[in-house]
Design an enzyme around this catalytic site. Structure first.
Site, PDB file in Angstrom:
ATOM      1  N   ASP A  21       0.869  -1.175   0.000  1.00 54.45           N
ATOM      2  CA  ASP A  21       0.000   0.000   0.000  1.00 54.45           C
ATOM      3  C   ASP A  21       0.910   1.231   0.000  1.00 54.45           C
ATOM      4  O   ASP A  21       2.130   1.127   0.136  1.00 54.45           O
ATOM      5  CB  ASP A  21      -0.889  -0.030   1.242  1.00 54.45           C
TER       6      ASP A  21
ATOM      7  N   LYS B 104     -11.428   6.975  -2.567  1.00 58.21           N
ATOM      8  CA  LYS B 104     -11.817   8.095  -1.710  1.00 58.21           C
ATOM      9  C   LYS B 104     -13.289   8.491  -1.819  1.00 58.21           C
ATOM     10  O   LYS B 104     -13.888   8.904  -0.827  1.00 58.21           O
ATOM     11  CB  LYS B 104     -10.914   9.301  -1.974  1.00 58.21           C
TER      12      LYS B 104
END
Length: 264
Positions: free
Chosen positions: A9, A50
């Site tokens: 990540d 997001k």
């Protein structure tokens, strides 16, 4: 078993200690509308695309009830998109300041490459956001072989598609010859859904939610208690292993390669 690649990540794992770049922006866009959300609430969906993160916040019962109290109705898709557009606008201005590699990451990645491993990456950021983060991180010495964003596949986490695309671009198969390393619950789910060895990193993680200074100055007993909560959360959500810092990753690789573990 031979591990051939590691998929990392980004924010909270390899850059941006504590994953602070998006946190304050999420809080700000809700506060502007008269709805207060806590740090803990803002962090809970971390790792998602997001816009999905904004949507997940509006679906939390307490936040939804507070929104209804302020506006007289529950959050709509129009509200979500309006907040996301504002989130993007603010985030783009601060991202260059949140791309510094976390201590130890560059050294561990260099060591992995010496062992012949390939380095991939996934993220909850869009491609446009990652163009900023990846460029700045590269200037500071960190560049994975492959970067896949939710924009490059049909859906982001917890779906496994970004990991699959990494595997294709890296030329690595089967999936259990790869490790997914992340700092959020959605990272753990992504790795498990992809059939990969899944590792949660605790210090610097969004789940721990501490700045480097806060972690260094906190009472050691209190810090250890907080870290144990995060460790358990990772395991409950699928982590095969947890590590305190990135420096523990090579030990995990050695454990996997020396023993006949079976992914379950």
């Amino acid at each position: 078993m031979k591990i051939e690649a590691v998929i990392f990540d980004w924010a909270g794992t390899t850059v941006d200690y504590g994953c602070f770049a998006p946190l304050e922006v999420f809080i700000k866009i809700f506060r502007k509308r008269g709805v207060k959300i806590t740090d803990e609430e803002a962090r809970k969906p971390m790792g998602l695309l997001k816009i999905d993160h904004v949507r997940a916040l509006t679906e939390m019962p307490r936040i939804a009830n507070e929104w209804e109290r302020v506006f007289g109705h529950l959050p709509t898709e129009a509200d979500i998109h309006e907040m996301y557009e504002e989130f993007e606008e603010i985030l783009f201005t601060i991202l260059p300041h949140y791309a510094t590699p976390i201590d130890g990451v560059k050294e561990v990645v260099a060591s992995l490459r010496k062992r012949g491993l390939k380095i991939g990456s996934t993220t909850g950021y869009t491609r446009e956001m990652m163009d900023i983060v990846a460029k700045e991180a590269e200037i500071q010495g960190y560049k994975p072989d492959v970067l896949v964003t939710p924009d490059d596949v049909s859906a982001g986490r917890p779906y496994p598609w970004m990991c699959y695309k990494n595997a294709m671009e890296l030329g690595v198969y089967p999936m259990n010859h790869m490790i997914k390393v992340g700092d959020t619950v959605s990272d753990m789910k992504e790795g498990r859904n992809a059939g990969m060895w899944t590792v949660g990193v605790i210090l610097g993680s969004s789940e721990l939610g501490l700045s480097e200074w806060a972690a260094e100055t906190m009472d050691p007993v209190e810090l250890r208690e907080k870290m144990e909560v995060v460790r358990k959360r990772f395991v409950e959500n699928g982590a095969h292993f947890t590590i305190e810092t990135m420096q523990g990753l090579e030990n995990v690789i050695e454990q996997i390669e020396k023993q006949e573990f079976i992914i379950s």
